[in-house]
Design an enzyme around this catalytic site. Structure first.
Site, short mmCIF file in Angstrom:
data_model
loop_
_atom_site.label_atom_id
_atom_site.label_comp_id
_atom_site.label_asym_id
_atom_site.label_seq_id
_atom_site.Cartn_x
_atom_site.Cartn_y
_atom_site.Cartn_z
N LYS A 64 -1.23 -1.11 -4.44
CA LYS A 64 -1.62 -0.02 -4.51
C LYS A 64 -0.98 1.33 -4.34
O LYS A 64 -0.93 1.92 -2.95
CB LYS A 64 -3.17 -0.57 -3.16
CG LYS A 64 -4.03 1.10 -3.52
CD LYS A 64 -4.86 0.16 -1.60
CE LYS A 64 -6.05 1.43 -1.18
NZ LYS A 64 -5.69 2.70 -0.84
N TYR A 115 0.86 -1.01 0.03
CA TYR A 115 0.10 -0.16 -0.49
C TYR A 115 1.03 1.07 0.31
O TYR A 115 1.12 1.28 1.38
CB TYR A 115 -0.66 0.35 0.97
CG TYR A 115 -2.38 0.94 1.35
CD1 TYR A 115 -1.73 2.02 0.22
CD2 TYR A 115 -2.31 1.26 2.14
CE1 TYR A 115 -2.88 3.44 0.78
CE2 TYR A 115 -3.58 2.10 2.27
CZ TYR A 115 -3.64 2.79 1.90
OH TYR A 115 -5.08 3.91 1.72
#
Length: 292
Positions: free
Chosen positions: A163, A135
């Protein structure tokens, strides 16, 4: 890898009147998202107020969400924490519950050196049999993933994607040119079409909780080559996003869902409650969305 592509909701966390995680609310929200065409869920991340939950509450949320999903859509559990041990504990919980993958934001607050961050990610990834998605959220974590760092991390086959919650579209494109092919998700909803144009395999976003149908249409239009239609859809979504930014994104998302008949409660402190002006604005937006 195909099952990880598409439009995934960064799932909001429904709270009851006692401000505890509400299992019934999670079920209702998951069903609502699936009915609107969502391809999967990212559970316990920023949108889900994951860092305002205790570790046990995060595990409860994982359980409620995967039970509500009942094998229908792809499930990713966000296990990121300042503590590597806590993140590993939650990763193992996600594995036991049957999640498809885990994800983690970089450890924050202490300004850890790169070697420590690399160790954190590898330790989490190697703690379960699940694939791992990084992330990348520089604005909140204080750590910026670069192509060079990503190439080093992705030498570990357990890592399958990123992400990318950043407005740096050049970086997103560069992640698609690593030494091995990986998944890349666009993170900022207002730039989803930009991310797809730069090579993203899909997107994970918070406003998909109430605009899933619209974003899935933008995704489909882009992939079908209907660029002008996709641009119009993004423009319409951004008009709503610009409005909710004025009052508080997560508070507005929860208020909108409430107006649309999905009970998710309010945000936890220190988030401020939504004011009267915001509530009135969300009523208008909800009516507009439901009329479409």
């Amino acid at each position: 890898m195909e099952k990880f592509k598409g439009i995934l909701s960064a799932l909001l966390t429904p709270f009851g009147k006692d401000m505890q995680v509400d299992a019934a609310g999670v079920k209702q929200l998951v069903d609502f998202n699936i009915a609107n065409g969502i391809d999967g869920f990212y559970v316990g991340g920023s949108t889900g107020e994951g860092l305002l939950l205790t570790n046990d509450e995060r595990k409860d949320l994982f359980k409620y969400a995967i039970e509500a999903n009942a094998g229908r859509k792809t499930m990713i559990a966000h296990v990121g924490a300042i503590s590597t041990a806590a993140a590993i504990d939650m990763a193992k919980c996600a594995e036991e519950l049957g999640y498809d993958a885990i994800s983690a934001v970089a450890p924050f607050y202490y300004k850890f050196p790169l070697e420590a961050i690399m160790g954190y990610y590898n330790d989490i990834a190697n703690s379960t049999s699940l694939p791992m998605i990084i992330y990348n959220f520089p604005a909140s974590s204080g750590f910026t993933l670069s192509k060079d760092i990503a190439n080093k991390l992705f030498s570990n086959e357990k890592f399958i994607g990123i992400k990318h919650t950043s407005m740096d579209m050049f970086a997103l494109e560069q992640f698609k040119t690593l030494e091995r092919e990986i998944l890349v998700y666009n993170g900022f909803d207002e730039m989803m079409l930009s991310g797809l144009a730069m090579g993203a395999d899909g997107a994970i976003g918070s406003t998909y909780n109430f605009m899933g149908k619209k974003f899935k249409q933008i995704y489909n239009d882009f992939n079908a080559g209907n660029i002008e239609k996709a641009q119009q859809g993004q423009k319409e979504a951004n008009e709503i996003i610009a409005e909710i930014i004025k009052y508080g994104v997560f508070q507005c998302e929860k208020a909108l869902l409430g107006e649309m008949g999905v009970s998710v409660g309010e945000c936890r402190a220190p988030f401020l409650p939504l004011g009267d002006d915001g509530k009135a604005a969300m009523k208008k937006i909800a009516r507009k969305i439901m009329a479409q």
